[in-house]
Scaffold this motif. Structure first.
Motif, PDB file in Angstrom:
ATOM      1  N   TRP A   1       0.813  -1.216   0.000  1.00  0.00           N
ATOM      2  CA  TRP A   1       0.000   0.000   0.000  1.00  0.00           C
ATOM      3  C   TRP A   1       0.848   1.268   0.000  1.00  0.00           C
TER       4      TRP A   1
ATOM      5  N   SER B   1      -5.640  -5.578  -0.823  1.00  0.00           N
ATOM      6  CA  SER B   1      -6.560  -6.545  -0.221  1.00  0.00           C
ATOM      7  C   SER B   1      -6.848  -7.694  -1.179  1.00  0.00           C
TER       8      SER B   1
ATOM      9  N   ARG C   1      -3.693 -10.018  -1.712  1.00  0.00           N
ATOM     10  CA  ARG C   1      -3.381 -10.950  -0.626  1.00  0.00           C
ATOM     11  C   ARG C   1      -4.243 -12.206  -0.700  1.00  0.00           C
ATOM     12  N   ARG C   2      -5.387 -12.105  -1.379  1.00  0.00           N
ATOM     13  CA  ARG C   2      -6.289 -13.252  -1.484  1.00  0.00           C
ATOM     14  C   ARG C   2      -5.976 -14.129  -2.691  1.00  0.00           C
TER      15      ARG C   2
END
Length: 221
Positions: A33, A185, A188-189
């Motif tokens: 980020w 986000s 990361r998945r």
């Protein structure tokens, strides 16, 4: 109401796909980020600089020298193609998302340099940007991408207002905070997300680079 309109306007200008968001996306999914935010900050800082120059009346000087714009298209096109080559290398080396150190982040310098040589960004500050500074009325929704006549007159605000300008830059700030966070986000998945975004960033940069070069060449000849 005026401040909220400024936020909407800032978001509308910052959110559409383009070379800046391609670099922000690449930095976000490969370096985390903070790197994505710094890349967004580079583009925003250029807007602040253009704002100051518009306030001083300096930006309007560009319109007095016709050869400047074609030169900016060529410079911007070359930079985008150069950055696209780097994005291809990143896509090949990225096995998955990581917020670990993958080398020095150059996103801030990339977006700042591209913004300074971006004729569209300069053109905005020569026209709409100057209008934001002068006392008058602005039909905000008419400037949204894909805006139609049906939106005309829906959101008209008073220009020359400090609250409008604060809202405008606040909208850009919201985008450069939220956009990298959403990408991180998702990254990361899904492990394959990072190399896919890097590859897409390369395509976007290469596409815009070729368009800029062609536009510059047509304006010269």
């Amino acid at each position: 109401m005026t401040a909220l309109a400024g936020v909407v306007f800032g978001l509308a200008l910052a959110a559409p796909p383009g070379p800046m968001n391609a670099i922000i996306a690449e930095e976000s999914v490969l370096r985390g980020w903070a790197a994505g935010f710094r890349a967004g900050l580079g583009a925003m800082l250029a807007d602040v600089l253009f704002f100051v120059l518009a306030l001083a009346g300096v930006v309007a000087v560009v319109d007095q020298y016709p050869p400047v714009r074609p030169a900016l298209y060529v410079i911007g096109g070359v930079l985008m193609l150069y950055f696209a080559i780097g994005a291809v290398a990143e896509a090949r080396s990225a096995a998955s998302f990581t917020d670990d150190d993958r080398g020095e982040s150059t996103g801030f310098r990339k977006t700042f340099a591209l913004s300074l040589s971006n004729p569209y960004q300069i053109g905005f500050w020569l026209t709409v940007g100057v209008g934001l500074l002068e006392s008058g009325r602005l039909d905000v929704l008419s400037y949204l991408p894909g805006g139609s006549e049906s939106l005309a007159g829906v959101l008209v605000v008073q220009t020359g207002s400090p609250s409008l300008l604060i809202g405008f830059f606040a909208g850009i700030a919201v985008w450069i905070v939220v956009f990298p966070a959403v990408l991180v986000s998702a990254g990361r998945r899904v492990d394959a997300f990072a190399p896919a975004v890097a590859a897409l960033s390369a395509l976007v940069l290469a596409g815009f680079g070729l368009i800029f070069l062609a536009t510059g060449a047509l304006r010269v000849f």
